[in-house]
Each structure stands twice: as structure tokens, then as C-alpha cells.
Design a protein around this motif. Structure first.
Motif, PDB file in Angstrom:
ATOM      1  N   LYS A 182       0.835  -1.204   0.000  1.00 34.85           N
ATOM      2  CA  LYS A 182       0.000   0.000   0.000  1.00 34.85           C
ATOM      3  C   LYS A 182       0.869   1.254   0.000  1.00 34.85           C
ATOM      4  O   LYS A 182       0.598   2.220  -0.729  1.00 34.85           O
ATOM      5  CB  LYS A 182      -0.916  -0.003   1.225  1.00 34.85           C
ATOM      6  N   ALA A 183       1.934   1.225   0.825  1.00 36.21           N
ATOM      7  CA  ALA A 183       2.841   2.376   0.879  1.00 36.21           C
ATOM      8  C   ALA A 183       3.529   2.590  -0.466  1.00 36.21           C
ATOM      9  O   ALA A 183       3.681   3.728  -0.920  1.00 36.21           O
ATOM     10  CB  ALA A 183       3.876   2.180   1.989  1.00 36.21           C
ATOM     11  N   ASP A 185       2.371   1.717  -3.412  1.00 37.42           N
ATOM     12  CA  ASP A 185       1.372   2.238  -4.347  1.00 37.42           C
ATOM     13  C   ASP A 185       1.171   3.741  -4.135  1.00 37.42           C
ATOM     14  O   ASP A 185       1.032   4.503  -5.101  1.00 37.42           O
ATOM     15  CB  ASP A 185       0.033   1.513  -4.173  1.00 37.42           C
ATOM     16  N   GLU A 186       1.148   4.157  -2.863  1.00 34.09           N
ATOM     17  CA  GLU A 186       0.977   5.577  -2.567  1.00 34.09           C
ATOM     18  C   GLU A 186       2.168   6.388  -3.066  1.00 34.09           C
ATOM     19  O   GLU A 186       2.012   7.493  -3.596  1.00 34.09           O
ATOM     20  CB  GLU A 186       0.783   5.778  -1.060  1.00 34.09           C
ATOM     21  N   VAL A 187       3.389   5.826  -2.901  1.00 34.99           N
ATOM     22  CA  VAL A 187       4.589   6.516  -3.377  1.00 34.99           C
ATOM     23  C   VAL A 187       4.565   6.622  -4.896  1.00 34.99           C
ATOM     24  O   VAL A 187       4.886   7.677  -5.462  1.00 34.99           O
ATOM     25  CB  VAL A 187       5.859   5.778  -2.905  1.00 34.99           C
ATOM     26  N   THR A 189       1.945   6.628  -6.850  1.00 29.77           N
ATOM     27  CA  THR A 189       0.919   7.605  -7.222  1.00 29.77           C
ATOM     28  C   THR A 189       1.416   9.023  -6.996  1.00 29.77           C
ATOM     29  O   THR A 189       1.227   9.914  -7.837  1.00 29.77           O
ATOM     30  CB  THR A 189      -0.367   7.365  -6.411  1.00 29.77           C
ATOM     31  N   SER A 190       2.057   9.233  -5.845  1.00 27.09           N
ATOM     32  CA  SER A 190       2.588  10.558  -5.525  1.00 27.09           C
ATOM     33  C   SER A 190       3.663  10.974  -6.523  1.00 27.09           C
ATOM     34  O   SER A 190       3.675  12.118  -6.998  1.00 27.09           O
ATOM     35  CB  SER A 190       3.164  10.560  -4.104  1.00 27.09           C
TER      36      SER A 190
END
Length: 410
Positions: A182-183, A185-187, A189-190
Motif C-alpha cells: 500500500k505504501a 502504491d501511494e509513493v 501515485t505521488s
């Protein structure tokens, strides 16, 4: 009011339980869907070992939700789902200790349970160990049972409890893996949003910068503005600074575009290097500044060209003052893909700076270094990563820097 308060508390605690189970991938958002399928084979092995250890035909890992019992691994039967009120484990999994029943039909806690009466099954021997995490949360239970009465030894139950702790370790690992994914994926996306923003800003700034350069050029051509005019020096400074800024914006724009519309295909390393050498006006051939082996690799031709161009420009910009520049491009192919080596004999990069030099906008600021945006190596690394590979820097034997770029196969 007391009834309303009690109902709200029960719903809140049920929500917390289900939310915590989702962190482990044990309860999907859609209650009709299956949990996240990770670590199933190791869990299956532990369940089968637990059943054999206690000499019984059945074993399961049960997860107890707010209203269900979900079997996420099973031995001797297919995993299933039942209502929590029908679950035998739901009655004892919060007791804080193992439950061992020789004959469930004679135990008042289970005698009327549908898994005992024959409505769902005819369980007699039953043993259940809570699956308690280090934080004290109980996920469910490791359960073994049979349709005949049995009396396991204390040693067997002790081994069952050890296996239950191993089940918890596997589920904790699954939770940490999901958190890491999840982390990541967030990175990603960011980073994608940041790259898109940088690309748009760079694109928007090119127009006014180009206009500035145009007006500066027109001013220099104005007959009223001669070489001795007080404004001439300032116009030259404006032109120099604007060109430097425009080059930096081009680098940022290039960085933001890496990976977009990637079209990998079989590409000749030597032909791509020859095109880059021609653009940079580098001598290319035996005994010349640049030497390149023949190699076919699976890569996007345009982005491979950008990668090689940035590496060659770096090699020329950071050449050693003690020797003539020499650059060699070589590679090896394996079943897993290709590895390309771009080796120069320049000033080199200290070991402690090699990883940092690959980050965007990082410049080492060494004496004698030329000007740059600090994006060249970052672009190269991002191109490699967009292909599913990686780039790292090492030392060239005899002095200099070697970039090692991996490209996966087809």
C-alpha cells in the motif's frame, strides 16, 4: 438510553474487529468476496501438520469476524464460511487459553451446536488454540477436530499451540506485506502526480523563457545597442541565464516523460550508440573516444537513446584532467534479460556519493565540475526502472565511473 449506548458500543467494536482483520487481508471490503490470497501454501502446510500431529482427519485456520467465521486454510475439507453464532470457535476463541474437548456432544458449551448435532457436522473431539497477536488482538483460532472422541496428550496440545504461534507469524507477515504494498502504491501515485506537475510547469515556463531569449537576441541585433552600450553586458547575462534555465526545464520535462508510452522492442545497442555519438559529435570507432559492442536488448529505442546520451554527456562533462576521455559501452545477455555497462575514465564518483548522485536535482559541486541540472543520472535511473530494471554506479578499473543498467527480457 442504556440499550442505545450498548448497541452503539457493540457496533463500534464490531467495526473495529472487521477493520483490523482487513489490515491482515483476512476480510475483503466486499463481504461476498474472498480474503486476500497470500501465504496460503505455508498456512495449508501448518494446518495439515496440526491435524497429523493430533492424529485427527480435520484441521482449519478460522478467522472470526463481527458476524462470520471464515476458514482461510483447511485440511480434510474445503474451506467455508458460516455464521458466527453457529461457530464453535467463536464461543471460546476469546477465552485466553486453549480449549480441548474429548466429546463435544457431552460438553454443555457445544452440545446444541449445529456442528455437533449433525445439522452441519457431527464433531466429537475438538481442540482450539486462539490466534493472538503481539498486540493482544485475537484473529481467530487454529482448530483440529474429528467425528469420533479422542484424548490427545499434553505434548500434542503443546505442539498445537506452537503451530498456532507460527500461524500468527505468517499472518503478521501478510499484514506487513500488505502495508508495504500500500505504501509503495501511494509513493508511485505521488511520484506520478509530481512528475505530471513538473512536466506541466516546465512546459508552461518554456514559452516565456523562449520569449525572453528572443527579445534579448533582438536587442543585441539592434543597431542602437552597440558593444559599448551599458545594456549590452546585462543583455548577455540575461541570455546566458535564460538558456541555462531553459536547459534545466528541458531536463525536468524529460524526467517527467520517462516511462510514458513505453514501447520496448528488440533494439541494437551499437546502432543506438552510433546515433547518439553522431548527435554529440563524438568519434566512434576502433581506438576512438567511444567504443561499443554489438548487443540486442529489449528496450524502448527512444528512451534507450536518452539514457545513453545522458551517460555520454556526463562522461564528457566530468572527464579527468589527467587523460584523454575514453568511453566503452558493453553488455551481456542472459535468459533473464540484458545488462549494459557504460564505463568512462573520468573523475569518478566517491563510493559514498554514488547512490545520492542518482537522486533528482543532486549535484556534487566538486572543483572543476561543469554546470548541470542534477537530473541526468536521475533520468537514466528512471528509464531503467520504467523498463523493470535498475541502474547503479560502480568504479571503472583504473579510474572513472561505470554505469550498470539492467533490462529484463521479453
Amino acid at each position: 438510553m442504556a440499550r442505545i449506548s450498548t448497541g452503539m458500543t457493540m457496533r463500534t467494536e464490531a467495526g473495529r474487529r472487521d477493520g483490523f482483520l482487513r489490515e491482515y487481508g483476512l476480510l475483503p471490503e466486499d463481504r461476498l468476496a474472498h480474503p486476500v490470497e497470500t501465504s496460503q501454501e505455508p498456512l495449508q502446510c501448518l494446518v495439515e501438520l496440526a491435524a497429523k500431529l493430533c492424529s485427527v482427519p480435520y484441521g482449519v485456520v478460522n478467522v472470526v469476524t463481527s458476524d462470520q467465521q471464515r476458514q482461510i486454510a483447511a485440511a480434510g475439507l474445503e474451506p467455508g464460511i458460516c455464521a458466527r453464532e453457529d461457530s464453535m470457535c467463536a464461543k471460546v476463541f476469546l477465552s485466553g487459553s486453549s480449549t480441548v474437548v474429548e466429546d463435544a456432544s457431552k460438553d454443555p458449551r457445544f452440545a446444541s451446536n449445529p456442528f455437533v448435532t449433525g445439522d452441519l457436522a457431527s464433531v466429537r473431539f475438538y481442540a482450539s488454540v486462539p490466534l493472538e497477536t503481539s498486540s493482544g488482538f485475537v484473529l481467530g483460532s487454529l482448530c483440529v477436530f474429528s467425528d469420533t472422541a479422542a484424548s490427545p496428550s499434553a505434548e500434542q496440545i503443546g505442539m498445537l499451540e506452537i503451530l498456532a504461534r507460527q500461524v500468527v507469524e505468517l499472518l503478521e507477515l501478510q499484514r506487513r506485506t500488505l502495508q508495504l504494498n500500500k505504501a509503495l502504491d501511494e509513493v508511485r501515485t505521488s511520484n506520478a502526480k509530481l512528475a505530471d506537475f513538473a512536466g506541466r510547469v516546465s512546459h508552461d515556463l518554456r514559452s516565456p523563457l523562449t520569449a525572453i531569449l528572443g527579445y534579448a537576441g533582438m536587442s543585441e541585433d539592434d543597431p542602437e545597442v552597440g558593444p559599448d552600450h551599458p545594456a549590452t553586458r546585462y543583455l548577455q547575462l540575461v541570455d546566458t541565464v535564460a538558456r541555462r534555465m531553459l536547459a534545466m526545464l528541458e531536463d525536468v520535462l524529460s524526467y517527467s516523460r520517462v516511462g510514458g508510452g513505453l514501447r520496448p522492442q528488440q533494439t541494437s545497442l551499437r546502432e543506438t550508440a552510433a546515433e547518439v555519438a553522431a548527435d554529440l559529435r563524438i568519434n566512434f570507432g576502433p581506438g576512438a573516444v567511444l567504443d561499443c559492442e554489438h548487443l540486442q536488448l529489449y528496450a524502448d529505442p527512444g528512451q534507450l537513446r536518452t539514457l545513453l546520451q545522458n551517460l555520454l554527456v556526463n562522461a564528457l562533462n566530468y572527464r579527468s584532467p589527467e587523460r584523454e576521455p575514453a568511453i566503452r559501452i558493453s553488455g551481456i545477455c542472459t535468459d533473464q534479460g540484458a545488462t549494459v555497462f557504460v564505463a568512462d575514465n573520468g573523475k569518478g564518483i566517491a563510493p559514498e556519493d554514488r547512490l545520492r548522485a542518482l537522486d533528482p536535482l543532486v549535484r556534487l559541486h566538486r572543483e572543476g565540475d561543469g554546470k548541470g541540472s542534477g537530473l541526468g543520472l536521475a533520468i537514466c535511473r528512471r528509464i531503467a526502472q520504467a523498463h523493470g530494471g535498475e541502474l547503479k554506479l560502480t568504479e571503472t578499473p583504473g579510474g572513472g565511473t561505470t554505469a550498470v543498467i539492467t533490462f529484463p527480457g521479453v
